[in-house]
Design a protein around this motif. Structure first.
Motif, PDB file in Angstrom:
ATOM      1  N   THR A   1       8.391   6.615   4.749  1.00  0.00           N
ATOM      2  CA  THR A   1       7.564   6.905   4.672  1.00  0.00           C
ATOM      3  C   THR A   1       8.013   8.185   3.211  1.00  0.00           C
ATOM      4  O   THR A   1       7.229   7.893   1.986  1.00  0.00           O
ATOM      5  N   LEU A   2       8.152   9.320   4.038  1.00  0.00           N
ATOM      6  CA  LEU A   2       7.939  10.315   3.027  1.00  0.00           C
ATOM      7  C   LEU A   2      10.084  10.320   1.639  1.00  0.00           C
ATOM      8  O   LEU A   2       9.030  10.307   0.527  1.00  0.00           O
ATOM      9  N   THR A   3      10.438   9.935   1.938  1.00  0.00           N
ATOM     10  CA  THR A   3      11.447   9.635   1.138  1.00  0.00           C
ATOM     11  C   THR A   3      10.952   8.513   0.234  1.00  0.00           C
ATOM     12  O   THR A   3      11.425   8.243  -0.753  1.00  0.00           O
ATOM     13  N   ARG A   4      10.104   7.260   0.715  1.00  0.00           N
ATOM     14  CA  ARG A   4       9.284   6.342  -0.250  1.00  0.00           C
ATOM     15  C   ARG A   4       8.536   6.928  -1.204  1.00  0.00           C
ATOM     16  O   ARG A   4       7.851   6.163  -2.134  1.00  0.00           O
ATOM     17  N   LEU A   5       7.713   8.001  -1.046  1.00  0.00           N
ATOM     18  CA  LEU A   5       6.806   8.860  -1.728  1.00  0.00           C
ATOM     19  C   LEU A   5       7.803  10.012  -3.290  1.00  0.00           C
ATOM     20  O   LEU A   5       7.273  10.222  -3.583  1.00  0.00           O
TER      21      LEU A   5
ATOM     22  N   ALA B   1       0.836  -1.030   0.000  1.00  0.00           N
ATOM     23  CA  ALA B   1       0.497  -0.058   0.254  1.00  0.00           C
ATOM     24  C   ALA B   1       0.988   1.387   0.417  1.00  0.00           C
ATOM     25  O   ALA B   1       0.456   2.247  -0.672  1.00  0.00           O
ATOM     26  N   VAL B   2       1.914   1.316   1.286  1.00  0.00           N
ATOM     27  CA  VAL B   2       2.767   2.426   0.854  1.00  0.00           C
ATOM     28  C   VAL B   2       3.526   2.073  -0.755  1.00  0.00           C
ATOM     29  O   VAL B   2       3.045   3.625  -1.063  1.00  0.00           O
ATOM     30  N   SER B   3       3.811   1.498  -1.480  1.00  0.00           N
ATOM     31  CA  SER B   3       4.336   1.638  -3.147  1.00  0.00           C
ATOM     32  C   SER B   3       3.443   2.104  -3.312  1.00  0.00           C
ATOM     33  O   SER B   3       3.464   3.034  -4.494  1.00  0.00           O
ATOM     34  N   ALA B   4       1.193   1.814  -3.659  1.00  0.00           N
ATOM     35  CA  ALA B   4       1.103   1.987  -3.925  1.00  0.00           C
ATOM     36  C   ALA B   4       1.063   3.863  -4.347  1.00  0.00           C
ATOM     37  O   ALA B   4       0.445   4.389  -4.892  1.00  0.00           O
ATOM     38  N   ALA B   5       0.647   4.581  -2.867  1.00  0.00           N
ATOM     39  CA  ALA B   5       0.288   5.497  -2.651  1.00  0.00           C
ATOM     40  C   ALA B   5       1.565   6.491  -3.303  1.00  0.00           C
ATOM     41  O   ALA B   5       1.310   7.816  -3.681  1.00  0.00           O
ATOM     42  N   ALA B   6       2.641   5.783  -3.529  1.00  0.00           N
ATOM     43  CA  ALA B   6       3.974   6.501  -4.028  1.00  0.00           C
ATOM     44  C   ALA B   6       3.962   6.579  -5.721  1.00  0.00           C
ATOM     45  O   ALA B   6       4.115   7.257  -6.432  1.00  0.00           O
ATOM     46  N   GLN B   7       3.346   5.394  -5.856  1.00  0.00           N
ATOM     47  CA  GLN B   7       2.820   5.335  -7.755  1.00  0.00           C
ATOM     48  C   GLN B   7       1.776   6.523  -7.948  1.00  0.00           C
ATOM     49  O   GLN B   7       1.736   6.555  -9.274  1.00  0.00           O
ATOM     50  N   SER B   8       0.498   6.659  -6.974  1.00  0.00           N
ATOM     51  CA  SER B   8      -0.164   7.694  -7.384  1.00  0.00           C
ATOM     52  C   SER B   8      -0.064   8.798  -7.466  1.00  0.00           C
ATOM     53  O   SER B   8      -0.441   9.790  -7.773  1.00  0.00           O
ATOM     54  N   LEU B   9       1.550   9.405  -7.039  1.00  0.00           N
ATOM     55  CA  LEU B   9       1.931  10.681  -7.673  1.00  0.00           C
ATOM     56  C   LEU B   9       2.661  11.299  -8.353  1.00  0.00           C
ATOM     57  O   LEU B   9       3.310   9.964  -9.470  1.00  0.00           O
TER      58      LEU B   9
ATOM     59  N   VAL C   1      -3.346   8.583  12.967  1.00  0.00           N
ATOM     60  CA  VAL C   1      -2.660   7.551  11.809  1.00  0.00           C
ATOM     61  C   VAL C   1      -0.680   7.833  11.474  1.00  0.00           C
ATOM     62  O   VAL C   1      -0.211   7.119  11.630  1.00  0.00           O
ATOM     63  N   LEU C   2      -0.797   9.009  11.052  1.00  0.00           N
ATOM     64  CA  LEU C   2       0.583   9.302  10.573  1.00  0.00           C
ATOM     65  C   LEU C   2       1.421   9.119  12.099  1.00  0.00           C
ATOM     66  O   LEU C   2       2.364   9.063  11.169  1.00  0.00           O
TER      67      LEU C   2
ATOM     68  N   GLU D   1      -2.429   3.671   5.601  1.00  0.00           N
ATOM     69  CA  GLU D   1      -3.005   4.688   5.669  1.00  0.00           C
ATOM     70  C   GLU D   1      -2.556   5.526   5.261  1.00  0.00           C
ATOM     71  O   GLU D   1      -2.835   8.069   4.953  1.00  0.00           O
ATOM     72  N   ALA D   2      -1.369   6.298   5.998  1.00  0.00           N
ATOM     73  CA  ALA D   2      -0.222   7.001   6.553  1.00  0.00           C
ATOM     74  C   ALA D   2      -0.196   7.624   5.487  1.00  0.00           C
ATOM     75  O   ALA D   2       0.222   8.654   4.861  1.00  0.00           O
ATOM     76  N   ALA D   3       0.715   6.874   4.703  1.00  0.00           N
ATOM     77  CA  ALA D   3       1.351   7.273   3.200  1.00  0.00           C
ATOM     78  C   ALA D   3       0.151   7.570   2.128  1.00  0.00           C
ATOM     79  O   ALA D   3       0.366   8.593   1.306  1.00  0.00           O
ATOM     80  N   ARG D   4      -0.802   7.324   1.944  1.00  0.00           N
ATOM     81  CA  ARG D   4      -2.186   7.226   1.344  1.00  0.00           C
ATOM     82  C   ARG D   4      -2.778   8.913   1.956  1.00  0.00           C
ATOM     83  O   ARG D   4      -2.496  10.113   0.614  1.00  0.00           O
ATOM     84  N   LEU D   5      -2.398   9.974   2.961  1.00  0.00           N
ATOM     85  CA  LEU D   5      -2.973  10.231   3.709  1.00  0.00           C
ATOM     86  C   LEU D   5      -1.453  11.862   2.880  1.00  0.00           C
ATOM     87  O   LEU D   5      -1.906  12.999   2.646  1.00  0.00           O
ATOM     88  N   MET D   6      -0.457  11.276   3.249  1.00  0.00           N
ATOM     89  CA  MET D   6       0.475  12.292   3.152  1.00  0.00           C
ATOM     90  C   MET D   6       0.157  12.394   1.285  1.00  0.00           C
ATOM     91  O   MET D   6       1.044  13.878   1.249  1.00  0.00           O
TER      92      MET D   6
END
Length: 286
Positions: A192-196, A155-163, A262-263, A272-277
């Motif tokens: 998490t920020l780095t992964r984004l 899910a963290v990877s998916a959040a990154a790919q959404s940007l 959550v964050l 969920e935190a990654a999606r919020l960021m």
């Protein structure tokens, strides 16, 4: 007599098979003959991890800050990690107390004969490791924790790919407390920020959650500021902060309390935190 001896051997073998041990973050080995059925959690991230593993029903009390998931709402509250109600905990006769490695209550609880497992995740790797430890305490095999971690990681990877590509050039300041304490690059938030794909203005050399001189932020001049509503009051009025690009261009994400929880909790809701960021970056990044 022979049958009785065989029966005794079988019982002993069964008990040995059920016995378990967990080494906590102090390096202390904690042992049980059978998996704990009565658990007190004094750290929200540990509460959430236990419940995400499907073991909420084993909780008999939690700390005052644990507020997720909904099924823990009716559980007794036994203070916080720094000031737990020792008498109330003892009265509940828990098989184990889960708490932070930094808790000052550890020695007192152990002196009263309670088993304590001290775990304190600070990085993504810690979260994965602690999930395994909590699963073991609950009597689950390693596969249960691995399944939860794979879902978080994906899910963290998916959040990154959404940007969009332009959002990944953003320089971010994440404030966790108005002192101000920041989320550094080496913290789970920073990871998490780095992964984004964005840049954290607080370098790893300052530690995971350093207390900053407010002038540091002015000099760093971030493009975007992330902060929880509890800590946002007066932020933009700090001396010199009117010159910060994020303030000047109103690129602030002020997260409501529920989202802020959550964050700032290193546990199963990191996805969920990654999606919020990511949502913040999509809406506010230059």
């Amino acid at each position: 007599m022979k049958r009785l001896l065989v029966a005794c051997v079988l019982v002993c073998l069964n008990l040995a098979a059920q016995a378990l041990e967990v080494t906590d973050d102090r390096g202390v080995v904690v042992r049980w003959n059978t998996p704990p059925q009565r658990i007190v959690s004094l750290l929200p991230s540990l509460t959430e991890s236990l419940c995400e593993l499907g073991q909420c029903h084993k909780l008999v009390a939690v700390d005052r800050y644990s507020n997720w998931p909904a099924q823990i709402a009716t559980l007794p509250r036994v203070g916080g990690g720094l000031d737990p109600n020792i008498e109330a905990i003892v009265a509940l006769k828990p098989d184990v107390v889960l708490l932070a490695h930094s808790s000052r209550a550890i020695a007192r609880l152990e002196s009263l004969g309670l088993k304590v497992v001290a775990l304190e995740p600070k990085t993504h790797a810690d979260v994965q490791r602690v999930l395994g430890k909590v699963a073991a305490v609950a009597g689950l095999d390693a596969a249960a924790a691995q399944t939860v971690w794979r879902h978080i990681d994906a899910a963290v990877s998916a959040a990154a790919q959404s940007l969009p590509p332009q959002a990944r050039r953003t320089r971010v300041y994440f404030e966790v407390n108005r002192a101000p304490y920041a989320a550094g690059t080496s913290s789970f938030i920073g990871e998490t920020l780095t992964r984004l794909g964005v840049a954290n203005i607080v370098p790893a050399a300052l530690g995971p959650f350093p207390k900053l001189n407010p002038e540091f932020v002015v000099r760093a001049n971030p493009d975007l500021i992330m902060v929880g509503a509890r800590n946002a009051e007066g932020l933009t009025a700090r001396p010199g902060w009117h010159t910060v690009r994020a303030v000047r261009e109103r690129r602030l994400c002020i997260f409501p309390n529920e989202a802020s929880d959550v964050l700032v909790r290193p546990g199963p809701r990191m996805a969920e935190a990654a999606r919020l960021m990511a949502q913040c970056l999509q809406e506010k990044a230059p």
